[in-house]
Design an enzyme around this catalytic site. Structure first.
Site, PDB file in Angstrom:
ATOM      1  N   ARG A 162       0.704  -1.299  -0.030  1.00 41.53           N
ATOM      2  CA  ARG A 162       0.173  -0.013   0.177  1.00 41.53           C
ATOM      3  C   ARG A 162       0.791   1.307  -0.021  1.00 41.53           C
ATOM      4  O   ARG A 162       1.033   1.864  -1.155  1.00 41.53           O
ATOM      5  CB  ARG A 162      -0.893   0.043   1.308  1.00 41.53           C
ATOM      6  CG  ARG A 162      -1.978   0.762   1.213  1.00 41.53           C
ATOM      7  CD  ARG A 162      -1.688   2.388   1.676  1.00 41.53           C
ATOM      8  NE  ARG A 162      -1.277   2.843   2.613  1.00 41.53           N
ATOM      9  CZ  ARG A 162      -0.864   3.749   3.149  1.00 41.53           C
ATOM     10  NH1 ARG A 162      -0.789   4.782   2.560  1.00 41.53           N
ATOM     11  NH2 ARG A 162      -0.224   3.785   4.457  1.00 41.53           N
ATOM     12  N   ASP A 163       1.403   1.571   1.130  1.00 42.33           N
ATOM     13  CA  ASP A 163       2.547   2.749   1.084  1.00 42.33           C
ATOM     14  C   ASP A 163       3.332   2.691   0.353  1.00 42.33           C
ATOM     15  O   ASP A 163       3.745   3.767  -0.380  1.00 42.33           O
ATOM     16  CB  ASP A 163       2.798   2.963   2.911  1.00 42.33           C
ATOM     17  CG  ASP A 163       3.046   4.559   3.027  1.00 42.33           C
ATOM     18  OD1 ASP A 163       3.329   5.313   2.197  1.00 42.33           O
ATOM     19  OD2 ASP A 163       3.484   4.819   4.168  1.00 42.33           O
ATOM     20  N   HIS A 188       5.182   4.537  12.698  1.00 46.90           N
ATOM     21  CA  HIS A 188       5.302   4.336  11.130  1.00 46.90           C
ATOM     22  C   HIS A 188       6.491   5.489  10.736  1.00 46.90           C
ATOM     23  O   HIS A 188       5.825   6.654  10.786  1.00 46.90           O
ATOM     24  CB  HIS A 188       3.963   4.498  10.588  1.00 46.90           C
ATOM     25  CG  HIS A 188       3.925   4.648   9.110  1.00 46.90           C
ATOM     26  ND1 HIS A 188       3.380   3.432   8.231  1.00 46.90           N
ATOM     27  CD2 HIS A 188       4.250   5.575   8.157  1.00 46.90           C
ATOM     28  CE1 HIS A 188       3.760   3.789   7.055  1.00 46.90           C
ATOM     29  NE2 HIS A 188       4.145   4.968   6.989  1.00 46.90           N
ATOM     30  N   HIS A 229       9.401   7.514   8.040  1.00 46.38           N
ATOM     31  CA  HIS A 229       9.948   7.525   6.996  1.00 46.38           C
ATOM     32  C   HIS A 229      11.286   7.912   7.034  1.00 46.38           C
ATOM     33  O   HIS A 229      11.883   8.603   8.080  1.00 46.38           O
ATOM     34  CB  HIS A 229       8.937   8.536   6.106  1.00 46.38           C
ATOM     35  CG  HIS A 229       7.863   8.008   5.570  1.00 46.38           C
ATOM     36  ND1 HIS A 229       7.443   7.879   4.358  1.00 46.38           N
ATOM     37  CD2 HIS A 229       6.547   7.617   6.054  1.00 46.38           C
ATOM     38  CE1 HIS A 229       6.276   7.357   4.028  1.00 46.38           C
ATOM     39  NE2 HIS A 229       5.671   7.298   5.406  1.00 46.38           N
ATOM     40  N   CYS A 244       4.259   9.866   0.576  1.00 49.15           N
ATOM     41  CA  CYS A 244       2.624  10.366   0.593  1.00 49.15           C
ATOM     42  C   CYS A 244       2.752  11.116  -0.668  1.00 49.15           C
ATOM     43  O   CYS A 244       3.225  12.331  -0.818  1.00 49.15           O
ATOM     44  CB  CYS A 244       2.318  10.910   1.761  1.00 49.15           C
ATOM     45  SG  CYS A 244       0.548  11.656   1.689  1.00 49.15           S
ATOM     46  N   ASN A 251       9.412   4.777   3.027  1.00 46.55           N
ATOM     47  CA  ASN A 251       9.297   4.311   4.423  1.00 46.55           C
ATOM     48  C   ASN A 251      10.790   3.766   4.744  1.00 46.55           C
ATOM     49  O   ASN A 251      11.498   3.388   4.204  1.00 46.55           O
ATOM     50  CB  ASN A 251       8.363   3.174   4.430  1.00 46.55           C
ATOM     51  CG  ASN A 251       6.922   3.489   4.196  1.00 46.55           C
ATOM     52  OD1 ASN A 251       6.061   4.030   5.009  1.00 46.55           O
ATOM     53  ND2 ASN A 251       6.714   3.580   3.050  1.00 46.55           N
TER      54      ASN A 251
END
Length: 317
Positions: free
Chosen positions: A16-17, A215, A217, A248, A257
């Site tokens: 996803r990310d 979470h 980055h 993002c 990430n």
């Protein structure tokens, strides 16, 4: 500072990310990546996002991905949503672990979800009802928990207040997102202290009232250090993305990430088990590199693990 744990639970967010800012790849290609990730031993995987396909074209096949993962046992598959409508889609697709994202900063909230932070927080109640009525579990992810690309630094008390309110409205657990990769170990600790003061957590020496995750980055090279600081401060759930993919689309300058393989390498060396096989993650990273068609951010992928050969050469010069 708490004693280091024996185990940390990693959630793989690459599908996803990791892919949301990439040019769309085929559903078949995503399934190849999912299969490679399952082979690593990771038992929580963020499979997709139920968001507008116009805004995030890379996630346009969310229902098809959910249909596939519904056939794969042994993994807690989750989907990210940004609205009650997204939650309805995710539940309808068969997923029961739902992540609802709330931006702590208004600037990012308007860019990401076209609503204010207050409106996004207020919607937690409706999202929770949709998820809980289906027997599911809701995690609220608080984005821009440390800083916003539009509004600047986020006051830790603001993030802590949002966390407390989300729990009041039905969130089952929380995760704090370093959306633009500006967190540092000292700031991680300050935020977690503020959050625990707001939600009634014990801090060091005791369990939090709900599961807390983080979470990070690696935009400014402090992501892994911040993740380890979070573990030292009692966090037991961390997100990471294979190969360091990600970023993002609604946060200018946000990049990948922390890399799953680098997190596994660090935690293993600290005597903290993850249940994730490093060689298998490197193999999955090779699949990811092939699918996205460009070099990956992960230093470990480029260099190879200790006493492990470097992966096959590619166009990462």
């Amino acid at each position: 500072m708490t004693q280091l744990p024996s185990h940390v639970d990693i959630r793989e967010v690459g599908p996803r990310d990791g892919l949301q800012i990439e040019a769309p790849i085929s559903t078949a290609g995503k399934i190849r990546l999912l299969q490679a990730l399952v082979a690593t031993g990771v038992r929580r995987i963020e499979a997709t996002a139920f968001v507008s396909p116009r805004a995030v074209p890379a996630m346009a096949d969310a229902e098809r991905i959910a249909e596939y993962v519904g056939t794969v046992p042994g993994v807690d598959w989750s989907g990210l949503v940004a609205s009650p409508n997204g939650a309805t889609r995710a539940i309808g697709s068969g997923l029961r672990t739902i992540e609802y994202v709330v931006s702590a900063a208004d600037g990012h909230s308007w860019a990401n979800a076209r609503r204010s932070t207050q409106d996004a927080v207020d919607a937690v109640a409706e999202v929770a009802r949709i998820v809980h009525d289906a027997g599911g579990r809701l995690e609220v992810i608080i984005a821009t928990a440390w800083d916003c690309p539009f509004d600047g630094p986020t006051d830790p008390q603001r993030t802590a207040g949002i966390a407390a309110r989300a729990l009041e409205l039905g969130a089952d657990q929380l995760c704090f997102g370093d959306t633009i990769g500006t967190a540092t170990p000292a700031r991680v600790r300050r935020l977690l202290d503020a959050v625990r003061a707001a939600i009634g957590g014990p801090g060091d020496g005791g369990a939090d009232p709900v599961a807390l995750g983080a979470h990070f980055h690696n935009t400014r090279g402090t992501g892994i250090a911040s993740a380890f600081a979070a573990v030292q401060a009692g966090i037991r759930q961390l997100d990471a993305s294979v190969g360091g993919l990600g970023g993002c689309p609604f946060a200018p300058g946000a990049s990948g990430n922390i890399a799953t393989e680098e997190l596994v390498y660090l935690l293993d060396d600290a005597g903290i088990s993850t249940g994730v096989d490093l060689d298998a993650v490197l193999a999955a990273a090779a699949v990811a590199r092939e699918l996205v068609g460009h070099p990956l951010e992960s230093n470990l992928f480029r260099a190879g693990g200790r006493n492990r050969p470097r992966p096959a050469p590619a166009d990462d010069r």
